[in-house]
Design an enzyme around this catalytic site. Structure first.
Site, PDB file in Angstrom:
ATOM      1  N   TYR A  15     -16.818  17.021 -15.216  1.00  0.00           N
ATOM      2  CA  TYR A  15     -17.425  15.648 -15.097  1.00  0.00           C
ATOM      3  C   TYR A  15     -18.378  15.261 -14.195  1.00  0.00           C
ATOM      4  O   TYR A  15     -18.125  15.546 -12.942  1.00  0.00           O
ATOM      5  CB  TYR A  15     -16.060  14.741 -15.263  1.00  0.00           C
ATOM      6  CG  TYR A  15     -16.557  13.202 -14.819  1.00  0.00           C
ATOM      7  CD1 TYR A  15     -17.197  12.396 -15.810  1.00  0.00           C
ATOM      8  CD2 TYR A  15     -15.862  12.640 -13.627  1.00  0.00           C
ATOM      9  CE1 TYR A  15     -17.520  11.251 -15.540  1.00  0.00           C
ATOM     10  CE2 TYR A  15     -16.154  11.421 -13.457  1.00  0.00           C
ATOM     11  CZ  TYR A  15     -16.920  10.764 -14.415  1.00  0.00           C
ATOM     12  OH  TYR A  15     -17.196   9.395 -14.170  1.00  0.00           O
ATOM     13  N   LYS A  51      -8.362   6.744 -19.229  1.00  0.00           N
ATOM     14  CA  LYS A  51      -8.692   7.167 -20.637  1.00  0.00           C
ATOM     15  C   LYS A  51      -7.653   7.195 -21.489  1.00  0.00           C
ATOM     16  O   LYS A  51      -6.883   6.012 -21.559  1.00  0.00           O
ATOM     17  CB  LYS A  51      -9.577   8.741 -20.151  1.00  0.00           C
ATOM     18  CG  LYS A  51     -10.427   8.726 -19.165  1.00  0.00           C
ATOM     19  CD  LYS A  51     -11.583   7.840 -19.562  1.00  0.00           C
ATOM     20  CE  LYS A  51     -12.696   7.348 -18.509  1.00  0.00           C
ATOM     21  NZ  LYS A  51     -12.680   8.190 -17.231  1.00  0.00           N
ATOM     22  N   ASP A  66      -7.534  18.945 -14.186  1.00  0.00           N
ATOM     23  CA  ASP A  66      -7.981  17.455 -14.600  1.00  0.00           C
ATOM     24  C   ASP A  66      -7.545  17.607 -16.250  1.00  0.00           C
ATOM     25  O   ASP A  66      -8.202  17.918 -16.983  1.00  0.00           O
ATOM     26  CB  ASP A  66      -9.430  17.367 -14.343  1.00  0.00           C
ATOM     27  CG  ASP A  66      -9.768  15.822 -14.655  1.00  0.00           C
ATOM     28  OD1 ASP A  66      -8.968  15.395 -15.825  1.00  0.00           O
ATOM     29  OD2 ASP A  66     -10.956  15.291 -14.431  1.00  0.00           O
ATOM     30  N   ARG A  84       0.808  -1.132  -0.133  1.00  0.00           N
ATOM     31  CA  ARG A  84      -0.027   0.002  -0.036  1.00  0.00           C
ATOM     32  C   ARG A  84       1.011   1.389  -0.093  1.00  0.00           C
ATOM     33  O   ARG A  84       0.618   2.372  -0.698  1.00  0.00           O
ATOM     34  CB  ARG A  84      -1.072   0.149   1.301  1.00  0.00           C
ATOM     35  CG  ARG A  84      -1.546   1.258   1.488  1.00  0.00           C
ATOM     36  CD  ARG A  84      -2.868   1.267   2.258  1.00  0.00           C
ATOM     37  NE  ARG A  84      -2.763   0.397   3.422  1.00  0.00           N
ATOM     38  CZ  ARG A  84      -2.117   0.509   4.459  1.00  0.00           C
ATOM     39  NH1 ARG A  84      -1.232   1.543   4.726  1.00  0.00           N
ATOM     40  NH2 ARG A  84      -1.979  -0.245   5.464  1.00  0.00           N
TER      41      ARG A  84
HETATM   42  C1  PLP Z   1     -12.483  14.303 -16.943  1.00  0.00           C
HETATM   43  C2  PLP Z   1     -12.757  12.951 -15.897  1.00  0.00           C
HETATM   44  N1  PLP Z   1     -12.340  13.129 -14.947  1.00  0.00           N
HETATM   45  C3  PLP Z   1     -12.328  12.172 -13.979  1.00  0.00           C
HETATM   46  C4  PLP Z   1     -12.935  11.036 -14.293  1.00  0.00           C
HETATM   47  C5  PLP Z   1     -13.096   9.908 -13.098  1.00  0.00           C
HETATM   48  O1  PLP Z   1     -12.305   9.062 -13.347  1.00  0.00           O
HETATM   49  P1  PLP Z   1     -12.356   7.319 -12.972  1.00  0.00           P
HETATM   50  O2  PLP Z   1     -13.553   7.132 -13.703  1.00  0.00           O
HETATM   51  O3  PLP Z   1     -11.116   6.874 -13.325  1.00  0.00           O
HETATM   52  O4  PLP Z   1     -12.720   7.581 -11.630  1.00  0.00           O
HETATM   53  C6  PLP Z   1     -13.624  11.039 -15.366  1.00  0.00           C
HETATM   54  C7  PLP Z   1     -14.201   9.714 -15.904  1.00  0.00           C
HETATM   55  O5  PLP Z   1     -14.775   9.640 -16.829  1.00  0.00           O
HETATM   56  C8  PLP Z   1     -13.387  11.829 -16.465  1.00  0.00           C
HETATM   57  O6  PLP Z   1     -14.025  11.719 -17.528  1.00  0.00           O
END
Ligand code: PLP
Length: 387
Positions: free
Chosen positions: A109, A207, A182, A56
């Protein structure tokens, strides 16, 4: 060339392939092995080999991925998590306390919005939504002394609005807050926010970073070593870490990020050109289009404009749903950033959790994650789906 030299001197693709890992000194393994171990033999009590004690806290497969992520974002330290949302939650709990405030994009998101609205808010962390493409609106939303984070997605999901990273870094810093970017949609290949003044990078590595729709993961990257130490503590104390198998897959994907992103961008440009002249399409959202309101800022801070395209259709929600159902090469599904093209209806799928809030998206909107298949096949599929 040493790992350190790769990190600071090499080009993007060289860093993507070499940073974070030196071939294993005992076997010469060129690729970081999957260290499927929870614990490590100590050479006497406290005699750790290379600092590894318990997986961890640290695992060599994760260390390699974290080094690569830091190098690609031009940061000092990277942190890999079980998902993007796990990374976000760990960041919030590291930097905010009850009574603090966060400014969020008004088309964030949906999962990020849900995290703040349903998890962080009940713990006393307030938030205000502001449009990322309006610097004055973000400044007005900031509460000096109380705002700890200004959160930016650029391009945003799913409307592909663009925020000016440099300008918003000043807004955040003037108020004593951190600018969090992000960078999931752009990926470090297209945009490196730390070089423009951002303090923290967030990724859903699920992604583009992973790129093959075969693993869920998240990451944080920072330059400030004091913040890095606090994140190290919280990453271990909270424990939402990425496992070694997931780190292996993500790291493997990261090595081809540059070539994949160029192909995603090439195909997205073809799709945008096609949709822009289609009679059933009323509006195309893509920062590469010259009349997109964020085009100038995108051109300034992005290397290219990415693989995400959204569009509205003349026949309202019903037609948007039909297009999603009829597409074949574009697979109907959530997520984005994989080699295969995906299509979705944000209002009913990824953004269903924001219905009825300030974050609601238009019902006639369709979102595409343009993959790296043969472009002509993608255009033919959209033509058929649009009827
Ligand atoms: C722009 C963005 N940030 C964060 C996330 C969250 O990531 P995760 O689905 O890996 O938890 C997503 C998920 O689609 C996203 O599109």
């Amino acid at each position: 060339m040493s790992e350190q030299q790769h990190r600071h001197k090499s080009g993007f693709e060289t860093r993507a392939i070499h940073a974070g890992y030196e071939p294993d000194p005992t076997t010469g393994a060129v690729i970081p092995p999957i260290y499927a171990t929870s614990t490590y033999k100590q050479d006497g009590v406290g005699g750790l080999r290379g600092g590894y004690e318990y997986s961890r806290s640290a695992n060599p497969t994760r260390t390699a991925l974290e080094g690569a992520l830091a190098a690609l974002e031009e940061g000092e330290r990277g942190f890999a998590f079980a998902s993007g949302l796990a990374a976000e939650d760990t960041l919030v709990r590291t930097t905010c306390r009850p009574g603090d405030h966060v400014v969020l994009p008004d088309d964030a998101y949906g999962g990020t919005f849900r995290l703040f609205a349903k998890v962080e808010e009940p713990w006393g962390i307030e938030h205000t939504a502001a449009p990322v493409d309006d610097v004055d609106a973000v400044r007005a939303a900031v509460r000096p002394g109380q705002t700890k984070l200004v959160w930016l997605e650029t391009p945003t999901n799913p409307l592909l609005n663009i925020g000016d990273i440099e300008a918003l870094a000043s807004v955040a810093h003037d108020a004593g807050a951190l600018l969090v970017v992000d960078n999931t949609f752009a990926s470090p290949y297209l945009q490196q926010p730390l070089t423009l003044g951002a303090d923290v990078i967030v990724h859903s590595t699920t992604k583009y970073a992973g790129g093959h729709s075969d693993v869920v993961g998240g990451a944080l990257v920072v330059r400030d070593l004091e913040l890095a130490d606090r994140l190290t503590f919280h990453q271990n104390a909270i424990g939402a870490v990425a496992g070694p198998f997931d780190c292996f897959l993500t790291h493997r994907g990261l090595k081809t990020l540059g070539v994949r992103m160029d192909r995603h961008c090439d195909n997205a440009e073809r799709v945008v050109e096609f949709l822009s002249s289609h009679p059933a399409v009323t509006k195309v959202f893509y920062p590469g289009i010259e009349n997109h309101p964020g085009h100038a800022v995108a051109a300034k801070q992005m290397h290219r404009f990415g693989g995400m395209v959204s569009f509205r259709v003349s026949g309202g929600e019903e037609q948007a749903l039909q297009v999603c159902d009829r597409a074949e090469v574009f697979t109907l599904g959530e997520s984005l950033g994989g080699v295969e093209s995906l299509i979705e209806h944000p209002g009913r799928m990824t953004h269903a959790s924001v219905a009825g809030t300030d974050f609601e998206v238009p019902a006639d909107l369709v979102r595409l994650s343009v993959g790296i298949e043969t472009a002509d096949d993608l255009l033919a599929d959209l033509d058929r789906a649009l009827g």
